[in-house]
Enzyme design. Structure first.
Site, PDB file in Angstrom:
ATOM      1  N   HIS A 266      51.526 -38.189  73.733  1.00 22.94           N
ATOM      2  CA  HIS A 266      52.037 -36.786  74.203  1.00 22.94           C
ATOM      3  C   HIS A 266      53.084 -36.203  73.353  1.00 22.94           C
ATOM      4  O   HIS A 266      52.719 -35.121  72.767  1.00 22.94           O
ATOM      5  CB  HIS A 266      52.572 -36.953  75.629  1.00 22.94           C
ATOM      6  CG  HIS A 266      53.194 -35.807  76.132  1.00 22.94           C
ATOM      7  ND1 HIS A 266      52.312 -35.151  77.258  1.00 22.94           N
ATOM      8  CD2 HIS A 266      54.247 -35.010  76.137  1.00 22.94           C
ATOM      9  CE1 HIS A 266      53.100 -33.950  77.312  1.00 22.94           C
ATOM     10  NE2 HIS A 266      54.175 -33.767  76.694  1.00 22.94           N
ATOM     11  N   GLU A 267      54.008 -37.218  73.035  1.00 22.39           N
ATOM     12  CA  GLU A 267      55.092 -36.609  72.191  1.00 22.39           C
ATOM     13  C   GLU A 267      54.481 -36.443  70.702  1.00 22.39           C
ATOM     14  O   GLU A 267      54.942 -35.351  70.064  1.00 22.39           O
ATOM     15  CB  GLU A 267      56.395 -37.470  72.095  1.00 22.39           C
ATOM     16  CG  GLU A 267      57.175 -37.691  73.332  1.00 22.39           C
ATOM     17  CD  GLU A 267      57.460 -36.542  73.979  1.00 22.39           C
ATOM     18  OE1 GLU A 267      57.640 -35.464  73.426  1.00 22.39           O
ATOM     19  OE2 GLU A 267      57.335 -36.451  75.383  1.00 22.39           O
ATOM     20  N   HIS A 270      53.273 -32.922  70.475  1.00 22.27           N
ATOM     21  CA  HIS A 270      54.295 -32.075  70.032  1.00 22.27           C
ATOM     22  C   HIS A 270      54.758 -31.958  68.557  1.00 22.27           C
ATOM     23  O   HIS A 270      54.974 -30.797  68.115  1.00 22.27           O
ATOM     24  CB  HIS A 270      55.601 -32.267  71.042  1.00 22.27           C
ATOM     25  CG  HIS A 270      55.434 -31.838  72.425  1.00 22.27           C
ATOM     26  ND1 HIS A 270      55.247 -30.657  72.695  1.00 22.27           N
ATOM     27  CD2 HIS A 270      55.781 -32.509  73.627  1.00 22.27           C
ATOM     28  CE1 HIS A 270      55.148 -30.586  74.093  1.00 22.27           C
ATOM     29  NE2 HIS A 270      55.476 -31.741  74.522  1.00 22.27           N
ATOM     30  N   GLU A 296      53.238 -27.269  74.741  1.00 19.98           N
ATOM     31  CA  GLU A 296      52.494 -28.180  75.971  1.00 19.98           C
ATOM     32  C   GLU A 296      50.840 -28.181  75.666  1.00 19.98           C
ATOM     33  O   GLU A 296      50.615 -29.351  76.003  1.00 19.98           O
ATOM     34  CB  GLU A 296      52.913 -27.527  77.293  1.00 19.98           C
ATOM     35  CG  GLU A 296      53.229 -28.832  78.458  1.00 19.98           C
ATOM     36  CD  GLU A 296      54.156 -29.871  77.941  1.00 19.98           C
ATOM     37  OE1 GLU A 296      53.897 -31.022  77.877  1.00 19.98           O
ATOM     38  OE2 GLU A 296      55.408 -29.341  77.820  1.00 19.98           O
TER      39      GLU A 296
END
Lengths: 504, 504
Positions: A266-267, A270, A296
């Site tokens: 997830h990170e 980003h 997001e």
């Protein structure tokens, strides 16, 4: 562009450069505070960040800024210069709308409220924080009213604009009005469908060192540039730093290796966005990330669309076997993939699966809109929460810890942020669908560990655009349509009910 | 204090607070750069530090600063206020003496020269850096001349003042004129004395994790507050951060555990000083460390005076046995202690023992004085170095890598810094001797791992004074005498020739 307007534009650029670099410095100091700072130096660090923030604010709200914007703003401006001026004007107006006194009061109220929220959680008692939250909501309403006047918008949208520039609650209302019933129809079907599935279990504890090493391998595979970023550990996973020094964190649990891995992915989503921002516009408004919806969308595209696909697990399974030194059926690609699709409704948002997560967000969005516009009082919040939860999930939270006390956002003053999670999830599905339309072999490539076609598509269609287009323009240009729930629902139907998705 | 002067003083305090907090922010960003920053983000970080430095410089050299100092400076000032004004005036004058153009030229020349120095080392060829060093020396002479005019001092002293406020080359000349022959007499005696000693060897590699854990145990024992500091790893050990967040680093070598431990102890000495600075004066000039002589006295007191004493090794031996899981004669206290006293003259300063280290410094001090005042040209530096080395140590460096290319200091523009190492070593001996006079059982306590009597003495006599006294005043108040070589020579005679030291 006249000589005078050119001169003003250049002067403005210099001013903005200082503003941008101060923001970068604050970002680094904030990362350090959250990731590695010794606990006893919090007060000194707060002072450093406060003084830099004051300098940044002074730099921005200097009346000369607006004067320069006005002088520079001529018809002959190039496209990028126009976008820069538009963004500077927008950010200037956010900052200058409020009196320093109101900013200070609000900031102090939020700090107090966050402290009280910690206490309230400890005592599982909303009353402990009710007064402080009341103060935060009161000041938030004042701020929203002033900004609504400045931006000629409604209260909620004026707050949303800080997280999602140009975002509009009318659009969100319309999207959520379609999404909510669709999810409520889908959820019981999926639960029934999954009743027969024998999900694997992973009783073997995985040492943190091995989890970390796996995370780094996957980050590299996805395209993370370790020359311009780091992976560290923190209590709450987050992305921080600057485009040239992106710092992501995760947390490790020996008994749940999936949690640290999915956190890292997830990170990394980003981080790839930040690392792909256009370096030729670094330090200019157009060079920054577009907003929280696009941000997001990038993390969820990697976490949900790409890295929970059966193809990803084909690539992952042999690496896990080697890195974790494990064997057995539950470590095969199909079982890993099965496990990642488990849907189990839960009171807690951060533990939610891909289908119920948006329902958590819709609930919060409705409540925070009502709080901001004055339709809901803080005193009535716990009941309103529990009723909304029951009507959406069919069960009532047993206490406020599992209800309205679970998230930090309102208590630290972030109103208008929640919907970007779900808008991001929709955008992720839409973008990934478009990428596969452009390159039908993307998933086949991923099964072999090749992510460059996908990354190049994202670089071209999202990352390299920075803020030169609006969220809406980015989506239309990349996918042919504005944001809708279509791709997301297709994706959920395909992944969770085995319904064939469109042919590409 | 009149109302007007009180008002000016308060305004000045506020200005200085911003200046001090900006310095703290720069310190944190610099620590990060040296310790953990990914290599590809150097340019962005340089820009952050540059912009904050400009803001800090603007804050300081604002003509209003001097105006406020003058207005605040009345006869009725309290002692602390007077010291604050004195320091602000001194630091203002250092900053304001130079034109921004000269500062920029000098800063660029130093950056270039440091790069060329890396190259020159790689090629073992002084000629590669001779031109760049010539430019640095030329600008350094200009700066020194301007500052000498400003401070009504000589060129060298005006540079020294930045590292050691109030320092004077006349005093250093006098001290070194006594110290150099004393060391040259002592050195052969010690080498002869040690010829019969059978020094232990430590062939067992010690895993880094165990070395780190030992370092942390010793840091805690010495009094390091981990709530306000960290231990990390870096290529070159250093202390960084701020008094509320002191960050020390060390480097590990599995085959030389003593190096990381002594590095940790040295940096802990620096850190204890920072952590002990008076928090009630935090952010004021009087609340800062006095200068590099006192700073180095604190690191060397811990490293050389305390932690190479036989008593310290009594405390350390059983901890090492447990932490390293080792046994055998060479791990007993006496052998550990013996090993720490080995004297072996060497071309390289950073590898030097306690006796030859000051000879390395004296050589550099003489050469840098000659470079600054124009008596030595850069072209003649290599020969001058080699001759000075031969006359001091009796051997000639085989090349410039082991000669004038070994240290970074001149190449990055630090002239006037070297003597503080040796003045610090003298001060360390004098302070530790005074502490033992006040508390004759300090060494007995240390053998049991109790460091609080020593630490409290240092807190009271050095740390808590901040910059409220000069280096000279601190020494006289704490030890009864100004800085001299007496205690240091007594210490060397006692430690390295077994000559009884004074009875306390």
């Amino acid at each position: 562009m006249t000589n005078n307007s050119k001169k003003s534009y250049l002067e403005l650029t210099k001013k903005w450069h200082r503003f941008a670099v101060l923001s970068d410095a604050i970002a680094m100091l904030s990362w350090d505070r959250q990731a590695i700072m010794p606990s006893g130096s919090g007060a000194a660090r707060a002072e450093q960040i406060a003084i830099l923030s004051v300098l940044k604010h002074e730099e921005l709200t200097d009346p000369l800024t607006l004067e320069l914007v006005d002088k520079a703003d001529t018809a002959e401006l190039g496209d990028i210069e126009k976008k820069n001026l538009f963004e500077i004007r927008r950010i200037y107006r956010h900052a200058a709308a409020l009196s320093p006194k109101l900013v200070e009061e609000h900031s102090r109220a939020c700090a107090t409220c966050e402290g009280q929220w910690q206490l309230a959680r400890k005592e599982n008692n909303f009353q402990v924080v009710a007064g402080s939250l009341g103060e935060v909501v009161k000041l938030t309403r004042q701020i929203a009213a002033i900004k609504a006047e400045t931006f000629k918008s409604n209260s909620y949208d004026s707050l949303l604009d800080e997280y999602e520039p140009g975002g509009a609650s009318a659009q969100i209302d319309a999207i959520f009005a379609l999404l909510e019933p669709a999810l409520q129809k889908l959820l019981p079907e999926v639960i029934e469908y999954q009743a027969d599935i024998d999900f694997p279990t992973y009783p073997t504890p995985v040492p943190i060192q091995n989890q970390k090493s796996l995370g780094q391998i996957i980050m590299k595979a996805l395209g993370f540039d370790f020359l311009k970023g780091r992976l560290d550990t923190s209590v709450h996973p987050f992305s921080g730093g600057t485009p040239d020094d992106v710092r992501i964190t995760t947390r490790y649990n020996e008994n749940d290796w999936t949690s640290s891995l999915m956190g890292v992915i997830h990170e990394t989503g980003h981080a790839l966005y930040e690392q792909g921002l256009p370096s030729r516009w670094r330090g200019q408004p157009v060079g920054s990330a577009r907003g929280m919806v696009v941000h997001e969308s990038q993390s969820l595209l990697m976490e949900m669309q790409v890295c929970r696909s059966p193809e990803f697990f084909k690539f992952l399974a042999p690496i896990i076997e080697k890195e974790f030194m494990v064997q057995g059926d539950q470590w095969k690609a199909e079982e890993l993939s099965n496990n990642s699709r488990r849907v189990t409704p839960n009171f807690i948002r951060v533990d939610a699966d891909e289908i119920t997560y948006p329902l958590h967000i819709i609930l919060r969005y409705k409540l925070e809109k009502a709080l901001v516009c004055g339709d809901l009082s803080v005193a009535d919040l716990p009941d309103a929460w529990n009723e909304a939860f029951e009507s959406s999930f069919g069960t009532r939270p047993p206490d406020d810890l599992q209800g309205c006390l679970q998230d930090i956002h309102w208590y630290d003053g972030a109103f208008g942020y929640f919907p970007t999670y779900t808008l991001g999830a929709l955008a992720a599905a839409q973008l990934f669908s478009a990428a596969r339309k452009d390159h039908p072999d993307i998933l086949a490539q991923i099964s072999k560990g090749h992510f460059s076609t996908l990354l190049n598509w994202l670089r071209k269609n999202v990352h390299s655009i920075g803020s030169a287009l609006s969220t809406k323009e980015i989506l239309i240009k990349a996918t042919g349509s504005p944001l809708s729930i279509t791709a997301f629902l297709e994706h959920l139907n395909s992944r969770y009910l085995g319904k064939a998705s469109k042919n590409y």
